[in-house]
Design a protein around this motif. Structure first.
Motif, PDB file in Angstrom:
ATOM      1  N   VAL A 276       0.866  -1.186   0.000  1.00 40.82           N
ATOM      2  CA  VAL A 276       0.000   0.000   0.000  1.00 40.82           C
ATOM      3  C   VAL A 276       0.900   1.233   0.000  1.00 40.82           C
ATOM      4  O   VAL A 276       1.621   1.478   0.970  1.00 40.82           O
ATOM      5  CB  VAL A 276      -0.916   0.029   1.247  1.00 40.82           C
ATOM      6  N   LYS A 277       0.857   1.980  -1.082  1.00 39.20           N
ATOM      7  CA  LYS A 277       1.791   3.106  -1.203  1.00 39.20           C
ATOM      8  C   LYS A 277       1.316   4.323  -0.417  1.00 39.20           C
ATOM      9  O   LYS A 277       2.106   5.019   0.203  1.00 39.20           O
ATOM     10  CB  LYS A 277       1.962   3.482  -2.674  1.00 39.20           C
ATOM     11  N   SER A 278       0.036   4.594  -0.467  1.00 41.49           N
ATOM     12  CA  SER A 278      -0.450   5.843   0.126  1.00 41.49           C
ATOM     13  C   SER A 278      -0.556   5.726   1.651  1.00 41.49           C
ATOM     14  O   SER A 278      -1.242   4.839   2.169  1.00 41.49           O
ATOM     15  CB  SER A 278      -1.824   6.170  -0.463  1.00 41.49           C
ATOM     16  N   GLN A 280      -2.259   7.543   3.601  1.00 39.88           N
ATOM     17  CA  GLN A 280      -3.658   7.720   4.009  1.00 39.88           C
ATOM     18  C   GLN A 280      -4.413   6.399   3.925  1.00 39.88           C
ATOM     19  O   GLN A 280      -5.201   6.058   4.806  1.00 39.88           O
ATOM     20  CB  GLN A 280      -4.362   8.758   3.113  1.00 39.88           C
ATOM     21  N   VAL A 281      -4.160   5.643   2.839  1.00 40.24           N
ATOM     22  CA  VAL A 281      -4.847   4.364   2.686  1.00 40.24           C
ATOM     23  C   VAL A 281      -4.339   3.372   3.730  1.00 40.24           C
ATOM     24  O   VAL A 281      -5.109   2.560   4.257  1.00 40.24           O
ATOM     25  CB  VAL A 281      -4.649   3.799   1.258  1.00 40.24           C
ATOM     26  N   HIS A 435       7.876  17.607  -2.269  1.00 43.35           N
ATOM     27  CA  HIS A 435       6.736  16.708  -2.054  1.00 43.35           C
ATOM     28  C   HIS A 435       6.115  16.878  -0.668  1.00 43.35           C
ATOM     29  O   HIS A 435       5.677  15.914  -0.046  1.00 43.35           O
ATOM     30  CB  HIS A 435       7.146  15.244  -2.275  1.00 43.35           C
ATOM     31  N   ASN A 463      13.173  16.608  -6.477  1.00 46.72           N
ATOM     32  CA  ASN A 463      12.875  15.210  -6.165  1.00 46.72           C
ATOM     33  C   ASN A 463      14.156  14.575  -5.613  1.00 46.72           C
ATOM     34  O   ASN A 463      15.243  15.128  -5.732  1.00 46.72           O
ATOM     35  CB  ASN A 463      12.299  14.452  -7.371  1.00 46.72           C
ATOM     36  N   SER A 465      16.051  12.019  -6.265  1.00 53.88           N
ATOM     37  CA  SER A 465      17.140  11.641  -7.157  1.00 53.88           C
ATOM     38  C   SER A 465      17.971  12.875  -7.546  1.00 53.88           C
ATOM     39  O   SER A 465      19.202  12.855  -7.527  1.00 53.88           O
ATOM     40  CB  SER A 465      16.544  10.972  -8.386  1.00 53.88           C
ATOM     41  N   LEU A 466      17.267  13.951  -7.862  1.00 51.17           N
ATOM     42  CA  LEU A 466      17.948  15.181  -8.271  1.00 51.17           C
ATOM     43  C   LEU A 466      18.697  15.820  -7.089  1.00 51.17           C
ATOM     44  O   LEU A 466      19.793  16.356  -7.241  1.00 51.17           O
ATOM     45  CB  LEU A 466      16.909  16.157  -8.837  1.00 51.17           C
ATOM     46  N   ILE A 468      20.034  14.253  -4.594  1.00 51.28           N
ATOM     47  CA  ILE A 468      21.268  13.488  -4.376  1.00 51.28           C
ATOM     48  C   ILE A 468      22.272  13.800  -5.477  1.00 51.28           C
ATOM     49  O   ILE A 468      23.462  14.001  -5.215  1.00 51.28           O
ATOM     50  CB  ILE A 468      20.953  11.969  -4.355  1.00 51.28           C
ATOM     51  N   GLN A 469      21.781  13.903  -6.702  1.00 49.13           N
ATOM     52  CA  GLN A 469      22.699  14.160  -7.808  1.00 49.13           C
ATOM     53  C   GLN A 469      23.371  15.523  -7.655  1.00 49.13           C
ATOM     54  O   GLN A 469      24.585  15.655  -7.812  1.00 49.13           O
ATOM     55  CB  GLN A 469      21.962  14.077  -9.142  1.00 49.13           C
TER      56      GLN A 469
ATOM     57  N   THR B  36      21.882   7.101  -9.726  1.00 48.31           N
ATOM     58  CA  THR B  36      22.118   8.313  -8.938  1.00 48.31           C
ATOM     59  C   THR B  36      21.747   8.104  -7.478  1.00 48.31           C
ATOM     60  O   THR B  36      22.446   8.559  -6.571  1.00 48.31           O
ATOM     61  CB  THR B  36      21.277   9.478  -9.511  1.00 48.31           C
ATOM     62  N   LEU B  39      24.357   6.959  -4.995  1.00 45.69           N
ATOM     63  CA  LEU B  39      25.521   7.784  -4.638  1.00 45.69           C
ATOM     64  C   LEU B  39      25.610   8.053  -3.145  1.00 45.69           C
ATOM     65  O   LEU B  39      26.684   8.156  -2.580  1.00 45.69           O
ATOM     66  CB  LEU B  39      25.457   9.124  -5.390  1.00 45.69           C
ATOM     67  N   ILE B 267      -3.294   5.509  -6.864  1.00 46.05           N
ATOM     68  CA  ILE B 267      -2.445   5.625  -5.672  1.00 46.05           C
ATOM     69  C   ILE B 267      -3.327   5.766  -4.428  1.00 46.05           C
ATOM     70  O   ILE B 267      -3.119   5.084  -3.425  1.00 46.05           O
ATOM     71  CB  ILE B 267      -1.475   6.818  -5.806  1.00 46.05           C
ATOM     72  N   VAL B 268      -4.341   6.633  -4.528  1.00 48.15           N
ATOM     73  CA  VAL B 268      -5.185   6.898  -3.356  1.00 48.15           C
ATOM     74  C   VAL B 268      -5.964   5.639  -2.949  1.00 48.15           C
ATOM     75  O   VAL B 268      -6.077   5.333  -1.766  1.00 48.15           O
ATOM     76  CB  VAL B 268      -6.146   8.076  -3.649  1.00 48.15           C
ATOM     77  N   ASN B 270      -5.179   2.586  -3.833  1.00 50.95           N
ATOM     78  CA  ASN B 270      -4.268   1.433  -3.832  1.00 50.95           C
ATOM     79  C   ASN B 270      -4.676   0.380  -4.866  1.00 50.95           C
ATOM     80  O   ASN B 270      -4.787  -0.802  -4.564  1.00 50.95           O
ATOM     81  CB  ASN B 270      -4.208   0.800  -2.436  1.00 50.95           C
TER      82      ASN B 270
END
Lengths: 597, 322
Positions: A276-278, A280-281, A435, A463, A465-466, A468-469, B36, B39, B267-268, B270
């Motif tokens: 479950v990524k979110s 809230q969910v 974010h 973001n 990745s950027l 860190i880069q 990246t 790193l 996403i919300v 799932n």
């Protein structure tokens, strides 16, 4: 990233095992076979005898990239496999720092510290029934830990005195490690070694099968591999993976874990990780009882705590996180603007910035009061920590900050912004993760507070990745993010290694990727020298003295400006789940010990 | 018609090559790469980084990487995911069923509600029902789909439902087909269909209503009425059939959408669809996953257009393949 960067509070509490001692006869779990020498788990992870059966539901914030912990740096892979499916040789107690048995039952070192003998647990079987032996350890070291081509290798740590540690096995239950130089933290490295099966994976390792490639080893145990081919010695084994939806683990019938109550562990028949990524969910699913246990952030904690108080059938727990990621700002000593480069290189400036930032506001507004004032690089939970320097962090005193800035020759112009002696305004860009993250919110506090002492900060949200880069490419003025945390403070040695890439805020000591110590500051050289000395210092008192010296340099020079110490471990657990408790301020919730009441 | 379809299919090839080259170039132009993120990890030594670059072919010139990937496709190899280290095709295949299933149902819901509603409001303009339907259509268009999804989660929690998030409860995931599973699926499905489909209803209802009003005032409709044809025949055979033409084109353009799903709603709520999968691949700079997905969507867009053109020709005698 593996333990250094993992923030799983629950996983951090997994390794409190009672040293040695088989208290009584162990009764097998349903369908299980007790090995002749089980590992008896101490009272620190088990508060009451449990009941067998049922399914525990936990959450994964994303899909595992693979089931090969040495073929990835994916945190979800680690959550599923480490402590559940695989077992380490030695475990480090996250609270006491003591080394405790795992697959190894005991260990000893030679007088000069150049040879370690590790005795393995006898009678352990892999989840497919094959016997575990020293050959599996040798295989793990050779193909994974010490193999620089394996994605999740630890070859750097196992290269001591310029040479890779040589492992051999004089008999099936003994492993010998030979070092060319003594290393005081060598045994702690073994806490990181999760042993993988030679009989299953040897065909994918070029050292055992000349036709195999390194890419093949990294790709072994992928998400397309049948679960029956993924075996371990941990309390659970992989039963099913439904892409993007769930990972199901089931009781390993050969589990060598047992409780002091004489029961083979784990108690649960299944442990299911729902993907479950979110956030809230995740909370919604916990509230609708689809999850047994859930780690929380500060705002979720407040919401669920209010519901618990109103009578909801779950508990919301606040515990200490012994090793959080220390959140800090890093100033680029090699900034492309010479004025800024010179300013950032001065400890007085970095100290002034630390004193200008109201960490109380960060704790209140960003962490909802669930964090502490900054403590520096080393956790107070660590045996290496020295409380003497605590006062050097989190000193909010804007008046003192202004004086320090004035002593650097910076004076306010008509707009209130400080100016360099040559008339240029003191302003820089702070990059951090966007974010709407806590990093972003901290960046906003930094921006507002530094404006009050006359420093203009332009906040640039990126973001990850950027971020860190740009940071690791030296393309920044100031950068804000968490550099992870670890119980083993010596893992930070690569940061101070001359010519290394991790000390991204002072890259000029690196010419063509080689060290140029001549451009290092004296305190940087001293810091590295102390870390090198730790490599060969084994006497506890001498090590303490070195750690004290390192912390004195950290405090004096403030190489990073620490903003907060997010030491709260927040979680919620359904009322029908047993063996989740807080003891000594820490959360104990080992998956093998959890049971359904 | 066959010659037309064949010509169009052949013309897809150069378009796909141009799209792939552009996509590859754009992905390369964005800063950072898959490695990246490594790193900042003290465990990853410069040597390991170099070995991984070699393993992934990232040390080769960009144009060689592109040609290698393109050449692989001709041999049926669409490349490997850097993150998962498995063929990209298998990854996409794993998510395709649920993506198509959920978005097809949501699209069917949208169309089955929007077209009759648009027809009814078109036939009864400026009536109280028309005003209410118009207001609701504007509202459905104005409220973002993710907000609808969040409100539905709130509603489900309020009613004590255990069917929040995902497409099935944990005990039914991967289980054999049964009535209990179907019931559980339906309990999880309706919020997803509502959240994805509702915003579309607003727009399509408005389009259908406006088209129908236009067509109803056309001389041929007046003629049909003057000839004494039954109202039902005038409306459904002459007016609606002509008013529905733009919908065929819209349906053609919607084909890639059916295979991507709604990113934020997925996403919300799932949902296991390709939308979040592509989003993660873009964030991770998982190059060949991104490239294959973009190529796939580009192909679907062209295929959808072709199907729409063929359908239009079938529906509208004024259109010919000549």
């Amino acid at each position: 990233m593996r333990p250094m960067f993992r923030a799983s509070l629950i996983a951090a509490a997994l390794s409190a095992l009672a040293p040695f001692a088989l208290a009584k006869t162990v009764v097998a779990g349903p369908g299980g076979q007790v090995p002749p020498h089980p590992l008896i788990v101490g009272h620190s992870t088990i508060s009451s005898p449990g009941r067998y059966g049922g399914t525990l539901y936990e959450v994964l914030g994303g899909a595992p990239a693979t089931f090969n912990i040495y073929g990835t740096l994916n945190p979800h892979t680690y959550t599923v496999m480490m402590h559940n499916v695989l077992s380490p040789l030695i475990r480090e107690n996250p609270v006491t720092g003591a080394l405790e048995p795992g697959l190894a039952t005991s260990w000893s070192s030679s007088k000069g510290g150049l040879k370690y003998t590790i005795h393995l647990r006898r009678g352990v079987r892999w989840s497919d029934g094959a016997p575990f032996s020293a050959q599996d350890v040798i295989f793990t070291m050779r193909c994974a830990e010490e193999n620089p081509a394996a994605q999740g290798n630890n070859a750097g740590a196992f290269t001591i005195g310029g040479k890779t540690v040589a492992f051999s096995s004089p008999n099936p239950y003994t492993v010998v490690a030979k070092l060319v130089k003594p290393d005081g933290s060598f045994l702690r490295l073994l806490n990181e070694v999760d042993v993988i099966p030679k009989h299953v994976l040897a065909a994918d390792c070029p050292f055992y099968n000349p036709k195999a490639t390194n890419a093949q080893f990294n790709a072994a145990w992928s998400i397309n591999t049948p679960p029956k081919d993924i075996v371990g010695t941990g309390p659970f084994e992989l039963a099913k993976y439904v892409p993007g939806q769930e990972v199901v683990l089931r009781r390993n019938p050969y589990s060598f874990y047992a409780s002091t109550y004489g029961q083979q562990l784990p108690y649960a028949n299944h442990l299911t990780y729902l993907i479950v990524k979110s956030p809230q969910v995740q909370v919604a699913m916990f509230e609708s009882k689809q999850l047994s246990l859930l780690g929380l952030n500060a705002s979720q904690f407040s919401t669920l705590k209010a519901k618990q108080v109103a009578g909801a059938p779950f508990q919301v727990l606040l515990a200490k996180n012994p090793y959080p990621s220390a959140l800090a700002m890093y100033f680029n000593y090699n900034d492309k603007h010479p004025d800024l480069a010179s300013l950032f290189s001065k400890a007085r400036f970095r100290r002034a910035v630390g004193e200008a930032i109201d960490y109380h506001r960060i704790i209140d507004q960003v962490f909802h009061t669930l964090a502490a004032k900054p403590v520096g690089w080393i956790s107070p939970a660590s045996v290496d920590y020295s409380a003497k320097y605590r006062g050097d962090y989190g000193k909010y005193d804007p008046a003192a900050a202004k004086k320090l800035l004035a002593s650097l020759g910076l004076h306010p112009g008509s707009s209130g912004i400080l100016h360099f002696p040559d008339g240029k305004p003191v302003q820089f860009t702070l990059i951090t993760y966007g974010h709407n993250s806590s990093d972003q919110k901290m960046g906003e506090v930094v921006q507002a507070d530094l404006a009050k002492v006359g420093i203009k900060v332009n906040l640039k949200l990126l973001n990850f990745s950027l971020l860190i880069q740009q940071s690791f490419g030296g393309n920044f003025d100031a950068s804000l993010f968490g550099f992870g945390s670890t119980p083993n403070n010596q893992f930070r040695q690569p940061i101070w290694q001359p010519g290394g890439s991790l000390y991204f805020w002072h890259l000029s000591d690196r010419v063509n990727k080689k060290a140029d110590p001549s451009v290092m500051f004296p305190w940087e050289r001293a810091l590295y020298k102390d870390f090198v000395a730790l490599d060969t210092t084994t006497a506890p008192a001498a090590r303490s003295a070195l750690w004290d010296k390192i912390q004195r340099i950290y405090a004096q020079e403030q190489p990073a400006t620490f903003l907060v110490w997010p030491d709260a471990a927040l979680s919620a657990v359904q009322s029908n789940v047993g063996n989740v408790f807080i003891r000594g301020g820490y959360l104990w919730a080992a998956n093998y010990a959890l049971y359904l009441k | 018609m066959f010659a037309f379809a064949l010509r169009r299919i052949l013309s897809m090839i150069p378009v796909l090559v141009v799209v792939s080259a552009l996509s590859f170039g754009i992905v390369q132009l964005t800063p950072g790469g898959f490695l990246t993120q490594y790193l900042a990890n003290p465990r990853v030594s410069p040597r390991t980084l170099h070995l991984l670059e070699v393993q992934y072919g990232l040390t080769k010139p960009v144009w060689v990487q592109y040609l290698d990937w393109l050449g692989g496709i001709l041999r049926g190899n669409f490349g490997y995911s850097f993150l998962y280290q498995v063929p990209v095709v298998s990854l996409i295949g794993q998510q395709l069923f649920w993506t198509f299933f959920i978005t097809l149902l949501a699209a069917a819901f949208t169309w089955l509600v929007a077209i009759p509603l648009g027809v009814y409001t078109g036939l009864h303009p400026n009536t109280p029902f028309d005003y209410v339907a118009n207001f609701l259509a504007y509202l459905a268009q104005a409220v973002p789909d993710f907000l609808i999804a969040l409100l539905l989660i709130y509603f489900l929690l309020l009613t004590g439902s255990g069917d929040v998030g995902g497409i099935l409860s944990a005990q039914y995931i991967g289980a054999p087909l049964s009535w209990a599973l179907v019931g559980n699926l339906l309990a999880h499905l309706w919020p997803a269909i509502l959240a994805i489909g509702l915003p579309g209803i607003g727009g399509l209802t408005r389009v259908m209503r406006a088209n129908l009003l236009d067509v109803l005032s056309e001389p041929y409709v007046q003629t049909a009425r003057a000839k004494g044809l039954a109202n039902r025949r005038v409306v459904w055979k002459h007016a609606v059939r002509n008013a529905v033409n733009p919908f065929v084109s819209i349906a053609g353009l919607s084909l890639p959408y059916l295979f991507s799903g709604s990113l934020i709603v997925s996403i919300v709520l799932n949902l296991p669809t390709l939308g979040p999968f592509l989003y993660q691949a873009i964030l991770n700079k998982d190059l060949y996953v991104v490239m294959d997905m973009l190529l796939f969507y580009s192909f679907l867009l062209q295929l959808g257009n072709l199907i729409a053109d063929l359908l239009l020709a079938r529906l509208d005698p004024r259109i010919s393949f000549a």
